[in-house]
Design a protein around this motif. Structure first.
Motif, PDB file in Angstrom:
ATOM      1  N   GLN A 186      51.988  13.760   6.633  1.00 12.84           N
ATOM      2  CA  GLN A 186      51.118  14.792   6.833  1.00 12.84           C
ATOM      3  C   GLN A 186      51.228  15.872   5.774  1.00 12.84           C
ATOM      4  N   ARG A 187      52.369  15.962   4.846  1.00  9.80           N
ATOM      5  CA  ARG A 187      52.614  16.717   3.491  1.00  9.80           C
ATOM      6  C   ARG A 187      51.339  16.368   2.529  1.00  9.80           C
ATOM      7  N   GLU A 232      43.549  10.139   7.782  1.00  7.66           N
ATOM      8  CA  GLU A 232      43.823  10.945   8.981  1.00  7.66           C
ATOM      9  C   GLU A 232      43.961   9.870  10.146  1.00  7.66           C
ATOM     10  N   VAL A 261      47.660   8.295  10.211  1.00  5.97           N
ATOM     11  CA  VAL A 261      48.761   9.141  10.718  1.00  5.97           C
ATOM     12  C   VAL A 261      48.776   9.219  11.972  1.00  5.97           C
TER      13      VAL A 261
END
Length: 215
Positions: free
Chosen positions: A86-87, A110, A113
């Protein structure tokens, strides 16, 4: 990296630590003023770094997921793995605000993840569709030359969809094999032999042991 993708636990942990350090440096570079540097060059290097980090994190996750699947288990990424991804995804989104080429990679990562987190496949499928549709749209509007930058994203989206989405979201086995053969050709062209081999292995499974030529 080779050790980590070969399934060695110490290699995986080492690669994860390298990712974390590189991720921190990337985030710092995005917060440094580019007044004394070439902004365009900075953006290119930042995008290459960010995409490499996200791709490596994806490969590490898929290696563990594949090992669990072979044992009949379901692997879900840990909180630490998801936080790191996410980072870097946040870095990519930030870069996309000022550097257009980064934008087309956002949908793919996206979707990834969400797969890592075991989220609802409906939205994940929609995100992957952005990458799957992009080549056709570019061919129609800009011609074949401009289509190339999106082909790797399309190939990776095909592989992710065929490997991780429920069958109800996918086309027939024959159509999937054709898409995977296309993805294998693209991945071979860009030098991603591991993913190309993954496509070929999935084609063999779909064909009941007979591979469809990816040429």
């Amino acid at each position: 990296i080779h050790a980590s993708l070969s399934g060695k636990a110490d290699g995986q942990q080492s690669s994860f630590c390298h990712c974390e350090r590189a991720s921190s440096h990337l985030w710092s570079s995005l917060n440094v003023s580019g007044a004394t540097c070439d902004p365009a060059l900075n953006h290119v290097v930042q995008l290459l770094t960010c995409d490499l980090l996200l791709s490596l994190r994806t490969a590490l996750w898929q290696k563990q997921a594949g090992a669990s699947q072979a044992l009949g288990e379901t692997y879900q990424a840990s909180g630490t793995e998801l936080a790191g991804f996410q980072r870097d995804l946040g870095s990519l989104r930030r870069l996309a605000h000022s550097f257009r080429p980064a934008y087309r990679k956002v949908f793919l990562h996206e979707a990834t993840v969400r797969l890592m987190a075991g989220a609802s496949p409906t939205r994940t499928h929609q995100l992957l569709e952005h990458s799957l549709r992009r080549r056709t749209a570019q061919n129609t509007k800009h011609g074949e030359v401009d289509a190339w930058p999106g082909q790797r994203e399309r190939a990776t989206a095909i592989l992710l969809a065929c490997r991780h989405l429920p069958l109800s979201f996918l086309s027939s086995p024959g159509q999937r094999a054709v898409l995977l053969a296309e993805a294998a050709r693209t991945l071979e062209k860009v030098g991603d032999r591991r993913s190309c081999n993954d496509c070929q292995q999935m084609i063999v499974k779909l064909g009941g042991g007979t591979a469809i030529a990816a040429s």
